[in-house]
Design an enzyme around this catalytic site. Structure first.
Site, mmCIF file in Angstrom:
data_model
loop_
_atom_site.group_PDB
_atom_site.id
_atom_site.type_symbol
_atom_site.label_atom_id
_atom_site.label_comp_id
_atom_site.label_asym_id
_atom_site.label_seq_id
_atom_site.Cartn_x
_atom_site.Cartn_y
_atom_site.Cartn_z
ATOM 1 N N ASP A 1 14.725 -0.558 1.527
ATOM 2 C CA ASP A 1 15.368 -0.704 2.824
ATOM 3 C C ASP A 1 16.404 -1.822 2.667
ATOM 4 O OD1 ASP A 1 15.608 -0.351 5.629
ATOM 5 O OD2 ASP A 1 14.054 -1.817 6.028
ATOM 6 N N LYS B 1 0.829 -1.180 0.000
ATOM 7 C CA LYS B 1 0.000 0.000 0.000
ATOM 8 C C LYS B 1 0.875 1.245 0.000
ATOM 9 C CE LYS B 1 -3.055 -2.480 3.132
ATOM 10 N NZ LYS B 1 -3.417 -2.605 4.546
ATOM 11 N N GLY B 2 2.119 1.104 0.451
ATOM 12 C CA GLY B 2 2.977 2.261 0.696
ATOM 13 C C GLY B 2 3.229 3.143 -0.511
ATOM 14 N N LYS C 1 17.133 3.920 1.806
ATOM 15 C CA LYS C 1 17.975 3.825 3.010
ATOM 16 C C LYS C 1 19.131 2.896 2.681
ATOM 17 C CE LYS C 1 14.400 3.483 6.522
ATOM 18 N NZ LYS C 1 13.914 2.597 7.594
HETATM 19 P P1 IMP Z 1 12.816 -4.121 2.048
HETATM 20 O O1 IMP Z 1 12.357 -5.407 1.444
HETATM 21 O O2 IMP Z 1 13.568 -4.344 3.331
HETATM 22 O O3 IMP Z 1 13.569 -3.224 1.105
HETATM 23 O O4 IMP Z 1 11.534 -3.394 2.584
HETATM 24 C C1 IMP Z 1 10.727 -2.648 1.818
HETATM 25 C C2 IMP Z 1 9.408 -2.394 2.523
HETATM 26 O O5 IMP Z 1 9.541 -2.311 3.944
HETATM 27 C C3 IMP Z 1 8.875 -1.064 2.098
HETATM 28 O O6 IMP Z 1 8.137 -1.147 0.917
HETATM 29 C C4 IMP Z 1 8.061 -0.650 3.313
HETATM 30 O O7 IMP Z 1 6.760 -1.167 3.190
HETATM 31 C C5 IMP Z 1 8.761 -1.285 4.485
HETATM 32 N N1 IMP Z 1 9.644 -0.318 5.184
HETATM 33 C C6 IMP Z 1 10.994 -0.276 5.167
HETATM 34 N N2 IMP Z 1 11.478 0.751 5.887
HETATM 35 C C7 IMP Z 1 10.391 1.423 6.346
HETATM 36 C C8 IMP Z 1 10.229 2.632 7.154
HETATM 37 O O8 IMP Z 1 11.174 3.324 7.581
HETATM 38 N N3 IMP Z 1 8.942 2.977 7.397
HETATM 39 C C9 IMP Z 1 7.864 2.284 6.966
HETATM 40 N N4 IMP Z 1 7.973 1.173 6.208
HETATM 41 C C10 IMP Z 1 9.221 0.734 5.914
HETATM 42 MG MG MG Z 2 6.145 -0.970 0.541
#
Ligand code: IMP
Ligand code: MG
Length: 174
Positions: A101, A41-42, A129
């Protein structure tokens, strides 16, 4: 009691940066169409704001994946909750994400979507990040903001499903 939220990026700063990124996309995709894939949803707030500023023909599709539980740490498990409605064959695909992330979600998704034979596939994110990256191979073509390793909310990003609707990006003060 309501959480106190410190503004990291104001609505004005975010909107100004989205204008710049949209201008880059308009330049790069000149003479083509762009097929935006919003990661729910983000990604939904960013996708809408970005799409409104794109002047080449746009089509939109939505996908929902889950890589997080209810906390702030990645589980490392990526699951497709809702798949795309349209095929990707021959399309110039631009994935639109809220934040990268660890990179686990995107590295998995890109592999899955490449199997569907898009003409091109690129990635656009509101936030990055890089300090948290586990999957170093993820290439991001368009990044609005690189931020430090802090958990952020707003502009689509949630903490336990809250705060997605904040018009700015903030950090919850503990
Ligand atoms: P990744 O697979 O670790 O890159 O995570 C990606 C997903 O984690 C993003 O699409 C977000 O939904 C969630 N996420 C990562 N960091 C944050 C944050 O600081 N705030 C809120 N959601 C986060
Ligand atoms: Mg997301």
């Amino acid at each position: 009691m309501a959480d106190k939220i410190r503004v990291l990026l104001s609505e004005e700063e975010v909107n100004k940066r989205i204008n710049e990124i949209a201008a880059e996309i308009n330049r790069d995709y000149a003479g083509k169409k762009v097929h935006l894939i919003c990661i729910l949803k983000g990604g939904v707030f960013f996708t809408c704001e970005l799409a409104k500023r794109i002047t080449v023909p746009v089509s939109l599709d939505f996908m929902s994946v889950s890589s997080y539980g209810s906390g702030t740490e990645s589980s490392g498990v990526v699951k497709i909750i809702k798949d795309l409605d349209e095929p990707l064959e021959g399309k110039d695909v631009l994935i639109v994400e809220d934040i990268i992330d660890s990179g686990r979600t995107l590295s998995y998704l890109i592999e899955v979507l490449k199997q569907r034979n898009p003409a091109t596939i690129q990635l656009c994110t509101l936030l990055d990040k890089p300090e948290r990256r586990v999957k170093k191979q993820v290439q991001v073509q368009y990044t609005c903001f690189t931020i430090p390793d802090e958990f952020v909310v707003g502009y689509g990003l949630d903490y336990d499903q809250h705060y997605r609707n904040l018009p700015y990006i903030g950090v919850i003060e503990k």
